[in-house]
Every structure is written in structure tokens, then in C-alpha cells.
Scaffold this motif. Structure first.
Motif, short mmCIF file in Angstrom:
data_model
loop_
_atom_site.label_atom_id
_atom_site.label_comp_id
_atom_site.label_asym_id
_atom_site.label_seq_id
_atom_site.Cartn_x
_atom_site.Cartn_y
_atom_site.Cartn_z
N LYS A 17 0.84 -1.18 0.00
CA LYS A 17 0.00 0.00 0.00
C LYS A 17 0.88 1.25 0.00
O LYS A 17 1.90 1.30 0.68
CB LYS A 17 -0.89 0.00 1.25
N MET A 18 0.50 2.24 -0.81
CA MET A 18 1.29 3.48 -0.86
C MET A 18 1.35 4.13 0.53
O MET A 18 0.32 4.27 1.19
CB MET A 18 0.69 4.46 -1.87
N SER A 19 2.55 4.52 0.89
CA SER A 19 2.72 5.09 2.23
C SER A 19 3.89 6.06 2.24
O SER A 19 4.93 5.82 1.61
CB SER A 19 2.99 3.96 3.24
N LYS A 20 3.72 7.14 2.97
CA LYS A 20 4.82 8.09 3.12
C LYS A 20 6.00 7.45 3.84
O LYS A 20 7.16 7.75 3.57
CB LYS A 20 4.35 9.33 3.90
N ASN A 21 5.69 6.55 4.76
CA ASN A 21 6.76 5.87 5.50
C ASN A 21 7.59 4.98 4.57
O ASN A 21 8.81 4.91 4.69
CB ASN A 21 6.17 5.03 6.63
N PHE A 22 6.88 4.27 3.64
CA PHE A 22 7.59 3.37 2.72
C PHE A 22 8.28 4.14 1.59
O PHE A 22 9.22 3.63 0.96
CB PHE A 22 6.63 2.36 2.11
N LYS A 23 7.77 5.34 1.29
CA LYS A 23 8.27 6.14 0.17
C LYS A 23 8.26 5.31 -1.13
O LYS A 23 9.23 5.31 -1.89
CB LYS A 23 9.69 6.65 0.46
N ASN A 24 7.15 4.61 -1.33
CA ASN A 24 7.06 3.68 -2.46
C ASN A 24 6.18 4.21 -3.59
O ASN A 24 5.49 3.45 -4.26
CB ASN A 24 6.54 2.32 -1.97
N TYR A 25 6.20 5.52 -3.78
CA TYR A 25 5.45 6.11 -4.89
C TYR A 25 6.17 7.38 -5.36
O TYR A 25 6.87 8.03 -4.57
CB TYR A 25 4.01 6.45 -4.48
N PRO A 26 6.02 7.74 -6.63
CA PRO A 26 6.66 8.96 -7.12
C PRO A 26 5.90 10.19 -6.65
O PRO A 26 4.70 10.12 -6.36
CB PRO A 26 6.58 8.81 -8.65
N ASP A 27 6.58 11.30 -6.59
CA ASP A 27 5.94 12.57 -6.23
C ASP A 27 4.93 12.93 -7.33
O ASP A 27 5.32 13.10 -8.50
CB ASP A 27 7.01 13.66 -6.13
N PRO A 28 3.64 13.06 -7.01
CA PRO A 28 2.63 13.36 -8.04
C PRO A 28 2.91 14.63 -8.82
O PRO A 28 2.69 14.68 -10.03
CB PRO A 28 1.33 13.47 -7.23
N LYS A 29 3.38 15.67 -8.13
CA LYS A 29 3.67 16.93 -8.81
C LYS A 29 4.77 16.76 -9.84
O LYS A 29 4.68 17.24 -10.98
CB LYS A 29 4.08 18.01 -7.80
N VAL A 30 5.83 16.05 -9.46
CA VAL A 30 6.95 15.81 -10.38
C VAL A 30 6.48 14.96 -11.56
O VAL A 30 6.84 15.21 -12.72
CB VAL A 30 8.12 15.12 -9.64
N LEU A 31 5.67 13.96 -11.28
CA LEU A 31 5.16 13.06 -12.32
C LEU A 31 4.35 13.83 -13.36
O LEU A 31 4.53 13.66 -14.57
CB LEU A 31 4.29 11.98 -11.68
N ILE A 32 3.47 14.71 -12.89
CA ILE A 32 2.62 15.47 -13.81
C ILE A 32 3.42 16.52 -14.56
O ILE A 32 3.19 16.78 -15.74
CB ILE A 32 1.43 16.09 -13.05
N GLU A 33 4.40 17.13 -13.89
CA GLU A 33 5.27 18.09 -14.58
C GLU A 33 6.08 17.40 -15.68
O GLU A 33 6.36 17.98 -16.73
CB GLU A 33 6.22 18.75 -13.59
N LYS A 34 6.43 16.14 -15.45
CA LYS A 34 7.26 15.40 -16.39
C LYS A 34 6.46 14.86 -17.56
O LYS A 34 6.88 14.96 -18.72
CB LYS A 34 7.93 14.24 -15.64
N PHE A 35 5.27 14.29 -17.29
CA PHE A 35 4.51 13.61 -18.34
C PHE A 35 3.16 14.25 -18.65
O PHE A 35 2.55 13.94 -19.68
CB PHE A 35 4.27 12.14 -17.95
N GLY A 36 2.66 15.13 -17.77
CA GLY A 36 1.37 15.77 -18.00
C GLY A 36 0.22 14.99 -17.40
O GLY A 36 0.30 13.77 -17.20
N GLY A 37 -0.87 15.69 -17.14
CA GLY A 37 -2.05 15.06 -16.55
C GLY A 37 -2.73 14.08 -17.47
O GLY A 37 -3.27 13.07 -17.02
N ASP A 38 -2.70 14.34 -18.79
CA ASP A 38 -3.35 13.44 -19.73
C ASP A 38 -2.72 12.04 -19.72
O ASP A 38 -3.42 11.03 -19.78
CB ASP A 38 -3.26 14.01 -21.15
N ALA A 39 -1.40 11.98 -19.66
CA ALA A 39 -0.71 10.68 -19.67
C ALA A 39 -1.07 9.88 -18.42
O ALA A 39 -1.30 8.66 -18.49
CB ALA A 39 0.80 10.89 -19.74
#
Length: 356
Positions: A17-39
Motif C-alpha cells: 500500500k502506498m505510504s509516506k513511510n515506505f516512500k514507495n510512490y513517485p511525487d505526483p507533482k513531479v510526475l505530472i510536470e514530467k509527463f502531463g495530466g493526460d498521460a
């Protein structure tokens, strides 16, 4: 509300499960800046999570959707460049349609029909899959590639008008069909093409034509033969720019002359020969090169070099050039000049392309 979609759980890259403690997900802001909301939207809408299954989040899959959107954008860019160069104005006239035009329009009708059913059943997986199959496999890879010569500077005016009109219709329809899944790129494309307020204020496209099943089947045969012949070229180490004398194929029924012409152009073949067969298609490629074929191959290679050099110098389609080259096949001089928007070509020790 009338309908509820129950999704699965989006897990982290490690399956937990995604968790701040595990840090097992990319930063949403960075992801959208990199690939865009449509992707990101396309990735999630086309994933099993929309069928109630759990998924491990994949940044590479978002990147894949971004690459798909780039192809979509490039189809729009291709159309606008040639439409602007020709001072084309919006016209969806159906006069003088080629068999290639009729095929893409009947495939578009298929797409509208399939997506209406998918949207009504809230099947976003089928929506995303059908859109990608059409844009990548049919519109970009086949229709536009096979139509490049129809819209260039030397193309016949009426056929150019027809081709651009068909592209325009396809782009508008795709924009409306894709808008709920990729709202930002479709808004940009639709508003630029129409000057209307928003794609999101448009009605869902209506089916305008009957589906020509035989044409779809026959074009499928053409593409299958082309795929086989491309593999044979690769096996023989012969580039596509090198013309070949002939190709023979066997099928229960001969393809129409228009379809054989498309096949010859796709494969850079001088003659297409047919033999009747009740079994599966058989393709034989004549890989023997004559002096004349080799000369034409050299001319096409030089054309490729010139076009690449023009691109590297950020030249536009309207820019005229002069060419300096150590040599070229004299019999194809006019073809070289016409194909590269060049004024003249002269001999010199080093290859150069210069704006005039």
C-alpha cells in the motif's frame, strides 16, 4: 447519481500500500510536470484498476502513454504544417476520395461505433485500447505515412485538398472521442483547428457512413503482405530506400489495382505480380539489383541526407535550398531537386545544404 465505478487499489511500486513511510510512490507533482495530466489519466483509465483489480503503480507505463500522446500531437502537427503551407481552409468534402481515404473513414466509423458502446458501458479499458490502436496503427503509421506524397509541394492540388480534408475530419473526430480521457491535449488541438470555445461542449460524434467490411479486410491483407516483405528486405539487408524490381503474392482473390499501388509504394517496388492460391498468402520478393535500381537507390539516399540536414538546420517546408555534393545519379537530378525543395545542385568536395 446513476452509475458507480468500483476500482481496485493502486499499490506502490513494491506491491505494498502506498505510504509516506515506505516512500514507495513517485511525487505526483513531479510526475505530472514530467509527463502531463493526460498521460496519467490515460494510464489509470486503461489499466486493470478500472476493472476492480489492484495494480502496482508504474511510472514507465505513464511514460508510455506520454509517448502515445506525442504521436497523436505529431499527427496534428503534420496536418497543420501542410495545411498552412497550402493555405488550406476547412472543407470536409468527400469528392475524389482514394481507396486509402475511404479506408480510414470506414475505420473511423468503426471507432465511433465501438467507443459509443464502450462509453455507455463505462468500459474505459476498451476506450483507451481502441483509441491507441486507431491513432498508432491506422492513422499515424499507415494513413499519414502513405499520404505524405499527396500533401507535399509537388502534389496534385485536388488530391491534396481531399487528403487534407480527410485528415481534418479524422483529427476533429478523434479529439471529441478522446476528450473525456485526455482533456488537455484534445482541448488544445480542437480549439486550434476550429476556433470554437471548447471540445468539451461538443456532442459525441455520430456514425455517418456504413462500415465497408471488405475494404477493411483487403487493407488488412495489404498490410500483412507489406509486413512479410519488410521482413524479407531486412533479412536480405536491403534498405527500404532501395527500389526493387518486383514482388509476387498469392491469395484466393487478387487485390484491386488501387490496393496494389499502395503496396508498391509502401514497399518501394516497381511491379506487383499476382498468383491465385486457395491457401494462405505467399510473398516472394525479387531482391536482384540492376544498375538502374542501384542509381535510384543512391538518389533516394541523397534525398534522405538532404532532408535530415534541412531538419537539423530547422528549415521550414517553405525554405528553398541549394545542394553541394560530391556526386549524384544524373538521371534522377530533377527528382532530387523536387523532393527536397531545392533550386539547384552542384558538385563540390563536401556535402552541404544551404538556404537561398
Amino acid at each position: 447519481f446513476k452509475n458507480v465505478l468500483v476500482t481496485g487499489v493502486i499499490l506502490g511500486v513494491d506491491g505494498r500500500k502506498m505510504s509516506k513511510n515506505f516512500k514507495n510512490y513517485p511525487d505526483p507533482k513531479v510526475l505530472i510536470e514530467k509527463f502531463g495530466g493526460d498521460a496519467l489519466r490515460l494510464y489509470l483509465m486503461g489499466s486493470p484498476v478500472m476493472k476492480g483489480e489492484d495494480i502496482n503503480f508504474s511510472e514507465e507505463s505513464v511514460a508510455e502513454e506520454y509517448r502515445f500522446l506525442l504521436v497523436f500531437w505529431n499527427t496534428y502537427k503534420f496536418f497543420t504544417e501542410y495545411a498552412n503551407l497550402s493555405n488550406w481552409t476547412a472543407d470536409e468534402s468527400k469528392q475524389n476520395l482514394t481507396i486509402l481515404d475511404k479506408w480510414i473513414l470506414t475505420r473511423l466509423t468503426q471507432l465511433v461505433t465501438a467507443l459509443r458502446a464502450a462509453y455507455e458501458s463505462y468500459n474505459t479499458n476498451d476506450i483507451a485500447r481502441n483509441l491507441k490502436d486507431f491513432i498508432l496503427g491506422d492513422f499515424s503509421t499507415w494513413y499519414i505515412r502513405r499520404s505524405r506524397d499527396r500533401v507535399d509541394l509537388a502534389a496534385e492540388a485536388k488530391d491534396k485538398e481531399t487528403c487534407l480534408s480527410v485528415m481534418y475530419k479524422v483529427l476533429l473526430t478523434i479529439g471529441k472521442l478522446t476528450a473525456p480521457l485526455a482533456p488537455f491535449i484534445t482541448e488544445e488541438i480542437y480549439k486550434n483547428l476550429t476556433n470554437e470555445e471548447s471540445v468539451h461542449l461538443q456532442s459525441f460524434p455520430e456514425v455517418e457512413e456504413q462500415i465497408d467490411e471488405k475494404l477493411i479486410e483487403d487493407m488488412g491483407k495489404v498490410r500483412k503482405i507489406a509486413e512479410t516483405a519488410h521482413a524479407k528486405r531486412k533479412e536480405a539487408g536491403i534498405k527500404l530506400r532501395q527500389p526493387l524490381a518486383s514482388l509476387s503474392y498469392k491469395l484466393p482473390e487478387r487485390l484491386s489495382p488501387e490496393l496494389e499501388k499502395i503496396l508498391a509504394e509502401e514497399l518501394n517496388i516497381k511491379n506487383i505480380e499476382y498468383g491465385k492460391s486457395s491457401t494462405e498468402s505467399k510473398v516472394v520478393l525479387d531482391t536482384k539489383l540492376t544498375r538502374e535500381l542501384e542509381e535510384e537507390g543512391k538518389a533516394r539516399e541523397l534525398i534522405r541526407q538532404i532532408q535530415q540536414n534541412r531538419k537539423d538546420q530547422n528549415m521550414t517546408l517553405e525554405d528553398k535550398t541549394k545542394i553541394i555534393a560530391p556526386g549524384w545519379p544524373e538521371a534522377f537530378k530533377e527528382d532530387i531537386l523536387r523532393s527536397t525543395a531545392s533550386i539547384f545542385i552542384e558538385k563540390g568536395p563536401e556535402f552541404k545544404v544551404m538556404k537561398v
